[in-house]
Design a protein around this motif. Structure first.
Motif, short mmCIF file in Angstrom:
data_model
loop_
_atom_site.label_atom_id
_atom_site.label_comp_id
_atom_site.label_asym_id
_atom_site.label_seq_id
_atom_site.Cartn_x
_atom_site.Cartn_y
_atom_site.Cartn_z
N TYR A 101 -23.35 54.13 120.31
CA TYR A 101 -23.21 52.74 119.87
C TYR A 101 -24.33 51.87 120.45
O TYR A 101 -24.80 50.93 119.79
N LEU A 129 -21.04 53.02 113.83
CA LEU A 129 -22.42 53.36 114.18
C LEU A 129 -23.41 52.84 113.15
O LEU A 129 -24.46 52.30 113.49
N PRO A 132 -22.40 48.14 112.43
CA PRO A 132 -21.59 47.55 113.51
C PRO A 132 -21.07 46.15 113.19
O PRO A 132 -19.99 45.78 113.66
#
Length: 414
Positions: A101, A129, A132
């Motif tokens: 992330y 991912l 976001p």
């Protein structure tokens, strides 16, 4: 490789299982048009890894990506990042997922044949991912698409809302490209399945029933310790191979003579065979037993380094060993064992994704005949319970414990 070219994706980071690191390097060099980029394998001691400068293409396994993220990978920015076997990032709470992330990269590509291995919420981590801002909230996603229930301990996801399923499918399709094996390899032979049942020996059955009674008694206590139940389930499975694995004195096994007979018949016919198990200790026993019967073996269990594993694979593929003895997870990725057209599972994993990936070691483009998948199961044991449960998706000890004791007793006695 064309993708990296088209997007001018250098510097590029490739995060993949350790077993396929060199495969990625070989494929880049093979398909790259013109002078290949500078490719570096991220490995060595901690001090050696810190000295690696940013190359054109850096290849790292998931373990080192997680371990060295803060003092190495977080300091660079990548044009493109590829996560191979990206289902390893499905757990939003795992450290490796949190590192992904936070990675600074312009483009991300996730590659996996099994995006959903348990529940539909596996997909959220991938969407988080990739986008976001749009998928920043896990619970917003779950409340929108999930059927939720209170199981007495908290909120449990029991499935996907059927009225929202078309919308969820459309969302996923917008951000993914799916290529089925049968579409890209139309001439690939079929898989065929066969289950061979054996009876436990008297000493095996006695050990099995003792362990089963102990487990059911444990479930009747007011406080249930999950690790103990998981351990007991594992020991029940081991007893179906031999009680010795579960700490009993007896080394009897009904599966061993049945397996030996199958392997001797195939050797006489000039055929190679792959044998799979979840348990390395069982592989040790099989190796000793088969060698005493003049059946040559190689082994792939995860205890070997990359080069030992590659040598074992090449030895088998070159016809210099009769049997490849493998643990299901260690041999589930990046390995071609098509010298054989048969895999014999003496036991299977709870997670059907692991079983399917293991099956695919012989179900590949270079396979000439049908891929025969044989399961060697013990009657009236957890063997067939696990098979039924894998059909319904990955079943964990926690899910079993959410059921009442009576239902678990029915499963154990089925």
């Amino acid at each position: 490789m064309r993708l990296i070219h088209r997007l001018e994706g250098i510097p590029c980071l490739i995060v993949c299982p350790n077993v396929v690191r060199y495969h990625w390097e070989d494929e880049i060099k093979r398909f790259w048009k013109g002078e290949p980029p500078n490719i570096v394998q991220y490995q060595g001691s901690a001090n050696e890894r810190r000295e690696i400068s940013q190359p054109d293409v850096l290849i790292v396994n998931y373990e080192l990506f997680r371990l060295d993220f803060e003092h190495y990978f977080s300091k660079f920015e990548y044009k493109m990042t590829l996560f191979d076997e990206a289902h390893r990032l499905k757990n939003r709470k795992a450290k490796v997922t949190k590192c992904a992330y936070k990675l600074k990269t312009k483009y991300i590509h996730l590659i996996t044949g099994t995006p959903i291995t348990n529940q539909f919420d596996d997909i959220w981590s991938y969407l988080r991912l990739l986008f976001p801002e749009q998928f920043g909230s896990y619970w917003k996603f779950i409340n929108r698409y999930g059927n939720l229930a209170n199981n007495g301990f908290g909120t449990e996801i029991i499935g996907v809302r059927q009225d929202r399923l078309p919308q969820l499918t459309k969302t996923i399709q917008q951000f993914s490209i799916r290529r089925r094996k049968k579409d890209v390899l139309p001439d690939l032979p079929d898989k065929t399945y066969q289950t061979i049942y054996v009876d436990l020996t008297p000493k095996q059955r006695k050990a099995y029933e003792e362990m089963k009674k102990f487990m059911v008694a444990s479930l009747g206590k007011e406080e249930i310790e999950v690790p103990n139940i998981v351990s007991q389930l594992m020991r029940l499975r081991q007893i179906t191979l031999t009680p010795k694995l579960a700490g009993f004195e007896s080394d009897e096994s009904s599966k061993l003579p049945a397996l030996l007979e199958l392997l001797q018949e195939r050797k006489l016919a000039g055929k190679k065979t792959v044998v799979m198990s979840e348990f390395k200790q069982w592989i040790d026993i099989l190796e000793n037993k088969l060698n005493t019967h003049n059946i040559s073996t190689v082994r792939i269990t995860g205890a070997e380094d990359h080069f030992e594993q590659r040598r074992s694979q090449q030895t088998f593929q070159n016809g210099k060993a009769d049997v490849a003895l493998c643990t299901i997870r260690a041999a589930g990725l990046g390995i071609d064992l098509t010298a054989s057209d048969m895999i014999i599972f003496t036991d299977i994993a709870w997670n059907d994704t692991d079983n399917k990936q293991a099956e695919d070691r012989i179900h590949r483009a270079t396979q000439k005949g049908n891929a025969q998948i044989v399961r060697l199961f013990a009657k009236d044991t957890l063997d067939h319970v696990i098979l039924n449960r894998t059909i319904l998706k990955a079943i964990t000890a926690g899910q079993i414990l959410s059921e009442d004791i009576q239902h678990l007793e029915q499963l154990l006695s089925a």
